[in-house]
Design a protein around this motif. Structure first.
Motif, PDB file in Angstrom:
ATOM      1  N   LEU A 397       0.911  -1.159  -0.028  1.00 52.18           N
ATOM      2  CA  LEU A 397       0.103  -0.139   0.091  1.00 52.18           C
ATOM      3  C   LEU A 397       0.933   1.105  -0.081  1.00 52.18           C
ATOM      4  O   LEU A 397       1.844   1.258   0.781  1.00 52.18           O
ATOM      5  CB  LEU A 397      -0.894  -0.111   1.346  1.00 52.18           C
ATOM      6  N   GLU A 398       0.712   2.193  -0.996  1.00 54.05           N
ATOM      7  CA  GLU A 398       1.373   3.304  -0.946  1.00 54.05           C
ATOM      8  C   GLU A 398       0.391   4.491  -0.807  1.00 54.05           C
ATOM      9  O   GLU A 398      -0.860   4.385  -1.293  1.00 54.05           O
ATOM     10  CB  GLU A 398       2.184   3.587  -2.441  1.00 54.05           C
ATOM     11  N   HIS A 399       0.676   5.489   0.085  1.00 54.66           N
ATOM     12  CA  HIS A 399      -0.110   6.638   0.268  1.00 54.66           C
ATOM     13  C   HIS A 399       0.477   7.753  -0.488  1.00 54.66           C
ATOM     14  O   HIS A 399       1.525   8.216  -0.059  1.00 54.66           O
ATOM     15  CB  HIS A 399      -0.516   6.801   1.859  1.00 54.66           C
ATOM     16  N   PHE A 400      -0.364   8.233  -1.355  1.00 51.05           N
ATOM     17  CA  PHE A 400       0.256   9.482  -2.225  1.00 51.05           C
ATOM     18  C   PHE A 400      -0.197  10.714  -1.480  1.00 51.05           C
ATOM     19  O   PHE A 400      -1.509  11.005  -1.699  1.00 51.05           O
ATOM     20  CB  PHE A 400      -0.013   9.297  -3.560  1.00 51.05           C
ATOM     21  N   GLY A 401       0.440  11.824  -1.650  1.00 55.19           N
ATOM     22  CA  GLY A 401       0.121  13.160  -0.981  1.00 55.19           C
ATOM     23  C   GLY A 401      -0.296  13.945  -2.333  1.00 55.19           C
ATOM     24  O   GLY A 401       0.292  15.168  -2.478  1.00 55.19           O
ATOM     25  N   ILE A 402      -1.307  13.843  -2.889  1.00 54.01           N
ATOM     26  CA  ILE A 402      -1.832  14.563  -4.175  1.00 54.01           C
ATOM     27  C   ILE A 402      -3.193  14.428  -4.016  1.00 54.01           C
ATOM     28  O   ILE A 402      -3.795  13.802  -3.498  1.00 54.01           O
ATOM     29  CB  ILE A 402      -1.131  13.770  -5.447  1.00 54.01           C
ATOM     30  N   ASP A 403      -3.677  15.462  -4.982  1.00 50.79           N
ATOM     31  CA  ASP A 403      -5.263  15.842  -4.937  1.00 50.79           C
ATOM     32  C   ASP A 403      -5.768  14.973  -6.226  1.00 50.79           C
ATOM     33  O   ASP A 403      -4.889  14.274  -6.947  1.00 50.79           O
ATOM     34  CB  ASP A 403      -5.581  17.218  -5.012  1.00 50.79           C
ATOM     35  N   LYS A 404      -6.560  15.173  -6.940  1.00 51.89           N
ATOM     36  CA  LYS A 404      -7.269  14.262  -7.890  1.00 51.89           C
ATOM     37  C   LYS A 404      -6.757  14.678  -9.097  1.00 51.89           C
ATOM     38  O   LYS A 404      -6.567  14.096 -10.156  1.00 51.89           O
ATOM     39  CB  LYS A 404      -8.936  14.606  -8.038  1.00 51.89           C
ATOM     40  N   GLN A 405      -6.027  15.981  -9.189  1.00 48.32           N
ATOM     41  CA  GLN A 405      -5.502  16.441 -10.251  1.00 48.32           C
ATOM     42  C   GLN A 405      -3.962  16.219 -10.382  1.00 48.32           C
ATOM     43  O   GLN A 405      -3.100  16.455 -11.214  1.00 48.32           O
ATOM     44  CB  GLN A 405      -5.787  17.868 -10.695  1.00 48.32           C
ATOM     45  N   GLY A 406      -3.597  15.418  -9.151  1.00 48.46           N
ATOM     46  CA  GLY A 406      -2.218  15.108  -9.200  1.00 48.46           C
ATOM     47  C   GLY A 406      -1.064  15.979  -8.771  1.00 48.46           C
ATOM     48  O   GLY A 406       0.043  16.219  -8.541  1.00 48.46           O
ATOM     49  N   ASN A 407      -2.102  17.305  -7.991  1.00 49.62           N
ATOM     50  CA  ASN A 407      -1.254  18.425  -7.478  1.00 49.62           C
ATOM     51  C   ASN A 407      -0.788  18.023  -6.168  1.00 49.62           C
ATOM     52  O   ASN A 407      -1.324  17.437  -5.170  1.00 49.62           O
ATOM     53  CB  ASN A 407      -2.322  19.866  -7.418  1.00 49.62           C
ATOM     54  N   THR A 408       0.656  18.443  -5.725  1.00 46.62           N
ATOM     55  CA  THR A 408       1.105  18.332  -4.424  1.00 46.62           C
ATOM     56  C   THR A 408       1.032  19.474  -3.363  1.00 46.62           C
ATOM     57  O   THR A 408       0.490  20.834  -4.008  1.00 46.62           O
ATOM     58  CB  THR A 408       2.697  17.909  -4.424  1.00 46.62           C
TER      59      THR A 408
END
Length: 1000
Positions: A397-408
């Protein structure tokens, strides 16, 4: 104002002035009567009337006569006013002659009110003179007072103080080893309703308290038993009592702690003995009681859900990610506050904390940040470690710190972050491993747990696992046992114990407490100028989380406080908060003096360490003072040393004294007898960097011609050894100057001070190594009120247990605490000042290389006022070189098996970055840029190309063993077996200078 123009006729009579046939009576004395001359007319102001006349030949005498007749008509009234004024003047003179003491503000207000009517009578002096009265008799003290009361009072008090200072010169000269300073004497003879003495460190506050009491008794202003002195702790009370009662004439002075006074008031008012709970007098038993109540909560079936809710979801307050400028700052916060999941793992974000705790509470075993099989190296980073591995599902499991548009986040490179995500996804696909993904936008929407659960169930279904085989939720009892095992339970217990004490002291009810809306932990929008919709949403979510956490805590607290109050009632006893609050209520009662037989009829209340006062104690003092007319309050404190906010002390009661207690006369003691001018220069400058502190300019009794604050940049043991050796040398030189003997009878005293007690547990070792020195050790809080020849402040690092401490107050506790000013580390700054000001001769500050705190850096900016000596590794440290991964930690030089390298100061649990040293200068780290690694040393700037294939290694020159030809190869070659980079190229492909290595 009515106007009659061009009057045709006018004449006088006994009743007044007749104009055009109409009588206008003589105006009252308070009304205006005068003649004004114009170009063509004369105007007569006759009370509320105005008349105008042409310049007749007979007009002027008539008008002058009108004015004289008006006075004659009121002569009897003026005579009575004159006589009354003379009588009032005589009364004032007699009263003032018998006053023979300082003129207080209350005296001023009383006299102003009593003689207010005379101000109008003195305004009639011109009329008195016109009628021939002896107005010289009105040039009296009453006239001076009533016309300019404050100026009169100031001049009188200045005269009185001079008289008293001369009369009691012998007393002030001989009370202490040193004669009292001018300002100490002034504080003694000022006898205002409220006197606040701001006494800097070492300026003799205890001496001033004792001298004040001696003056009051000598002058006959109070008997010893009419003086009450209040201290905070038993030790302070004992010291004050010994100082005061060493004089036989002061043996009857009451010296007490606030709690002892409260208990005594309660007993005398209710007429029976009052039992103090053992929980109040024994901190260990109180803590054990709170612990036992939390244990009981867990055992209560009705509390199962609240327990699981708080311990499973709300153990930690959350901080807004927008409060941090870099990822490294965020990780540093997590490290310093030890944000640990229920599994025991130290996590790197609050969202990862949610995932960890969800998996743990649902009985799903997992590994946090395991090494991926094959030890693959992610481009530009170290060995790949997925966030989670779940064995039962054989899934990552990877938790990615991005929004739906891939913005950080703004501080994170969007392109690099998404490239990293793509690389991870591709790696799992290539190796056939199952990867689940969660995202920050899911947490922001409150859907993180739901999304995780959906993926877990889908994977279980694909493997043919039932949900009962996957989900095995743990009980509240098991959850609580794990919290205890991790030690996190102690944080909850301490929070609960502190909250109980502060809540009791506040006098609030549970109903009032439940109406409180917990404020945002940090006003990140305002602080960072964020106005975007996303930032507003995140701030709102944070406030919502902390409010839910507050409510969950209140559920547990309500249970605990109910049991606590029941215990006190069952034992028929009170605690410390009850001592203060009940005593305040009894002292405010109308029958207080009657029921206590005037036992507390004090003329003077004197408070030591006033900067530590809480609102509850302040209200007790006010009630006791109000119960005794003409009782004066004398307070001694130092706002620079206000360090007990965590116990409810409110510095605003000192800095804004008049708002609570009324008009105050302030005296600042300006001469310290403890430390020298060099320590004073540094310590005073440091604490006054905060503009909220009261401004003071201290002078010193002792002087030095060289810097006496020294910073040692080294590990603790090395720095301690260096400091103690230097102290021995200084002491020996001082003894030799005395020409007779060395120091044998009195050992030089050395105080080791740290922010926390845990940093000075090894003091016995140093006491054994240096028997020639009297070494003691304590926390900065415990050092207050103490002094030593030399002070060594340890661990002044940018760390959790450093100085300033990086441990944040829980916002739940902040609900009950007084507000702080907005200056950064405001109370930690005052605490550091306390540590600095304990030394008589010299202060040493120890900090580790690359970890020196903001306080050390600030002191080092003072130039020649602060001396600095660094360790031998200091030449290898480059302050401008931050960790290339987290951009927060510093790169610390380390010596390993293969030579010099650098690691991040945050530590491997939060940032495991390792950076190679430059192979050219061998004294600086190599920092990565777009295409090159560049030496951080300005004098070197050696460069090496980044390997274009693995994007990790450096291209270094190597030599073919057979042909002896040079070529470029990746430095990662053969370092990890098959996964090592095998890239090579011709030397001519690069025109950059390269590092020579051994032949291949």
């Amino acid at each position: 104002m009515q106007g009659i123009f061009f009057c045709n006729s006018a004449h006088l009579c006994d009743q007044g002035l007749t104009i055009n046939g109409k009588l206008y009576p003589y105006p009252e004395l308070a009304q205006t009567v005068e003649v004004r001359r114009g170009w063509f007319t004369l105007s007569l102001l006759w009370g509320e009337q105005r008349f105008r006349f042409f310049h007749w030949a007979n007009c002027k005498p008539l008008l002058r006569l009108a004015l004289d007749n008006r006075l004659a008509a009121h002569k009897a009234q003026l005579q009575q006013a004159f006589d009354d004024l003379l009588q009032a003047s005589n009364e004032f003179e007699q009263a003032f002659s018998g006053h023979q003491r300082y003129l207080r503000d209350s005296d001023l207000q009383r006299l102003q009110q009593q003689y207010a009517s005379t101000l109008k009578q003195f305004a009639l002096t011109e009329h008195f003179s016109a009628l021939g009265f002896d107005v010289e008799r009105l040039k009296c003290r009453l006239a001076k007072f009533i016309k300019q009361p404050q100026l009169f009072t100031d001049k009188y008090n200045q005269w009185w103080q001079t008289q008293q200072l001369n009369a009691h010169k012998g007393l002030f000269d001989g009370l202490e080893a040193h004669p009292l300073t001018e300002l100490q004497r002034l504080a003694c003879v000022i006898d205002e309703d409220n006197t606040l003495v701001i006494a800097g460190a070492g300026t003799g506050k205890t001496s001033t308290m004792a001298a004040k009491a001696a003056y009051l008794v000598n002058q006959g202003l109070a008997k010893p038993e009419q003086i009450l002195m209040l201290a905070y702790g038993k030790d302070a009370r004992l010291e004050l009592a010994q100082r005061v009662q060493s004089s036989s004439q002061l043996s009857g002075v009451n010296v007490s702690t606030f709690h002892a006074l409260g208990k005594e008031i309660i007993q005398h008012y209710v007429g029976r003995s009052t039992q103090v709970s053992v929980l109040a007098s024994d901190e260990k038993q109180f803590t054990q009681f709170i612990d036992s109540q939390i244990d009981c909560i867990v055992a209560d079936p009705d509390m199962a859900d609240p327990v699981a809710e708080y311990f499973g979801r709300y153990l930690y307050p959350q901080r807004n990610a927008l409060d941090f400028k870099t990822e490294g700052q965020y990780r540093s916060y997590l490290k310093n506050n030890e944000i640990r999941a229920l599994s025991g793992d130290l996590v790197k974000s609050f969202q990862e904390l949610i995932i960890c705790n969800y998996l743990y509470t649902h009985g799903i075993a997992f590994e946090y940040e395991p090494t991926y099989p094959g030890e693959y190296t992610e481009p530009g980073k170290s060995v790949y470690q997925p966030d989670f591995y779940i064995p039962v599902l054989d899934a990552y499991l990877e938790h990615f710190g991005i929004d739906k548009q891939g913005n950080t986040r703004a501080d994170i490179c969007k392109q690099a972050y998404n490239q990293s995500r793509d690389w991870k996804i591709a790696l799992h696909q290539a190796n056939g491993t199952h990867l689940m993904q969660t995202f920050s936008w899911q947490a922001d929407a409150g859907k993180l747990e739901a999304s995780l659960e959906t993926q877990l169930c889908a994977r279980a279904e694909a493997l043919g696992l039932s949900q009962s085989e996957l989900f095995k939720p743990i009980s509240p009892q098991m959850l609580f046992s794990q919290v205890k095992a991790l030690g996190v339970y102690r944080n909850v217990s301490r929070l609960m114990a502190s909250f109980v004490s502060l809540f009791k002291a506040s006098g609030m009810s549970i109903a009032e407490l439940k109406r409180i809306k917990l404020g945002k932990f940090a006003e990140s929008q305002q602080a960072l100028g964020q106005t975007s919709t996303a930032s507003k949403k995140q701030t709102k979510q944070l406030a919502s989380y902390n409010q839910l956490r507050w409510q969950a805590f209140l559920h547990l607290f309500s249970w605990v406080i109910k049991q606590y109050d029941a215990f006190l009632a069952q034992q028929n006893c009170i605690d410390f908060a009850d001592m203060i609050n009940q005593a305040r209520d009894y002292a405010a009662a109308k029958d207080f003096q009657q029921r206590t037989a005037n036992r507390f009829a004090y003329k003077y209340i004197m408070v030591d360490e006033f900067q530590d006062i809480s609102m509850a104690r302040a209200e007790l003092i006010k009630a006791l003072k109000a119960a005794n007319p003409d009782c004066a309050l004398f307070c001694v404190g130092d706002d620079w040393q206000a360090i007990y906010r965590f116990a409810g002390s409110d510095l605003n009661l000192t800095t804004n004294f008049a708002a609570t207690f009324g008009t105050v006369k302030t005296v600042s003691l300006d001469k310290t007898f403890r430390f020298n001018n060099q320590i004073e220069k540094v310590a005073s400058r440091f604490v006054q960097a905060n503009p909220a502190q009261l401004t003071k300019q201290l002078t010193t009794h002792h002087c030095s011609d060289k810097p006496e604050v020294k910073v040692l940049i080294d590990l603790r043991e090395a720095a301690l050894q260096q400091a103690l050796a230097e102290i021995l040398q200084c002491s020996q030189l001082a003894a030799d100057k005395e020409s007779r003997t060395t120091l044998t009878a009195n050992k030089p005293s050395v105080m080791l001070i740290s922010r926390f007690n845990s940093s000075v547990k090894d003091v016995a070792i140093w006491q054994q190594r240096y028997p020639q020195l009297a070494i003691s050790a304590m926390s900065a809080h415990a050092s207050k009120g103490k002094q030593a020849d030399f002070v060594i402040v340890l661990d002044v690092n940018d760390d959790k247990y450093g100085f300033p401490s990086k441990i944040d107050n829980d916002p739940i506790l902040d609900v009950m605490l007084p507000k702080l000013d907005n200056f950064k580390d405001t109370e930690e700054r005052r605490l550091f000042y306390v540590a600095l000001s304990r030394a008589k001769q010299r202060v040493f500050l120890q900090a580790e290389l690359g970890k020196a705190s903001s306080f050390v850096k600030e002191l080092l900016s003072y130039g020649n006022d602060v001396e600095c000596k660094a360790s031998e590794h200091a030449a290898l440290y480059h302050d401008a070189a931050c960790c290339p991964n987290c951009n927060e930690g510093k790169l610390i030089p380390r010596q390993g098996r293969f030579g010099l390298f650098y690691t991040c100061s945050l530590g491997k649990d939060y940032c495991d970055t390792k950076v190679d040293a430059c192979t050219a200068c061998k004294s600086a780290p190599m920092l990565r840029y777009k295409t090159n690694f560049v030496c951080a040393a300005d004098s070197c700037k050696h460069q090496q190309l980044i390997c274009p294939e693995c994007n990790v290694g450096k291209l270094v020159k190597r030599r073919n063993r057979k042909t002896a030809e040079e070529f470029l190869a990746c430095s990662a070659n053969n370092k990890r077996g098959k996964s090592g980079c095998q890239y090579t190229c011709d030397l001519e492909k690069s025109n950059k200078p390269q590092t020579d290595e051994k032949a291949a």
